[in-house]
Design an enzyme around this catalytic site. Structure first.
Site, PDB file in Angstrom:
ATOM      1  N   ASP A  44      28.633 -53.253  37.511  1.00 36.65           N
ATOM      2  CA  ASP A  44      28.669 -54.408  37.486  1.00 36.65           C
ATOM      3  C   ASP A  44      29.380 -54.927  38.718  1.00 36.65           C
ATOM      4  O   ASP A  44      29.997 -54.109  39.371  1.00 36.65           O
ATOM      5  CB  ASP A  44      30.032 -54.787  36.208  1.00 36.65           C
ATOM      6  CG  ASP A  44      29.221 -54.578  34.891  1.00 36.65           C
ATOM      7  OD1 ASP A  44      28.084 -54.578  34.648  1.00 36.65           O
ATOM      8  OD2 ASP A  44      30.269 -54.411  34.016  1.00 36.65           O
ATOM      9  N   ASP A  78      22.908 -57.789  32.387  1.00 38.27           N
ATOM     10  CA  ASP A  78      23.565 -58.737  31.284  1.00 38.27           C
ATOM     11  C   ASP A  78      23.196 -60.110  31.343  1.00 38.27           C
ATOM     12  O   ASP A  78      23.181 -60.610  30.376  1.00 38.27           O
ATOM     13  CB  ASP A  78      25.220 -58.624  31.805  1.00 38.27           C
ATOM     14  CG  ASP A  78      25.734 -57.214  31.633  1.00 38.27           C
ATOM     15  OD1 ASP A  78      25.359 -56.469  31.186  1.00 38.27           O
ATOM     16  OD2 ASP A  78      26.800 -56.895  32.382  1.00 38.27           O
TER      17      ASP A  78
END
Length: 145
Positions: free
Chosen positions: A109, A124
């Site tokens: 991330d 995401d």
């Protein structure tokens, strides 16, 4: 067209994660707009918001099952429908994160809005946007056609 969307999402996700690992891992975080938007390298071993840490096998199995359901749904829907495109966005995001889990044991991330409680990635984003559009279509356009 749906397969193109899936491929694009997977490519974009994996490419941006590669860049994040290459350039952000050594420094941790880079403030693009100080106190608002940073690029922050995070190895996420859980789900959204860090839930269910270190349950990699669980997430792999769930992703494969959801992926099969998405593919089945896409086959049953008209090829050039907005429903199919939104499912393709979700599937592409799921595959992008699945690649990380299988290859690395965690998901990379790096998108870090300081007002938001979690760091996330391109996959995401596509999953969430696809799910929002799908929800809208199902609620306001009369379900899946």
């Amino acid at each position: 067209m749906a397969i193109v969307i899936v491929a694009f999402v997977v490519f974009l996700d994996q490419f941006t994660k590669y860049l994040a690992a290459k350039y952000l891992m050594p420094i941790g975080s880079y403030p693009v707009i100080k106190h608002f938007f940073h690029l922050t390298y995070v190895e996420n071993r859980g789900a959204a918001f860090g839930m269910l840490q270190n349950k990699t096998l669980f997430f792999i199995v769930i992703t494969v099952v959801v992926g099969i359901v998405l593919i089945y749904s896409m086959i049953k829907l008209p090829e050039n429908s907005l429903y199919n495109y939104t499912l393709a966005m979700i599937l592409g995001g799921a595959i992008g994160n699945l690649i990380d889990r299988v290859r690395l044991g965690y998901v990379v991330d790096f998108i870090d809005f300081k007002f938001f409680p979690a760091v996330f990635n391109v996959a995401d984003s596509f999953i969430v946007v696809g799910a929002i559009i799908l929800g809208y279509l199902m609620i306001f356009k009369g379900g899946i056609r």
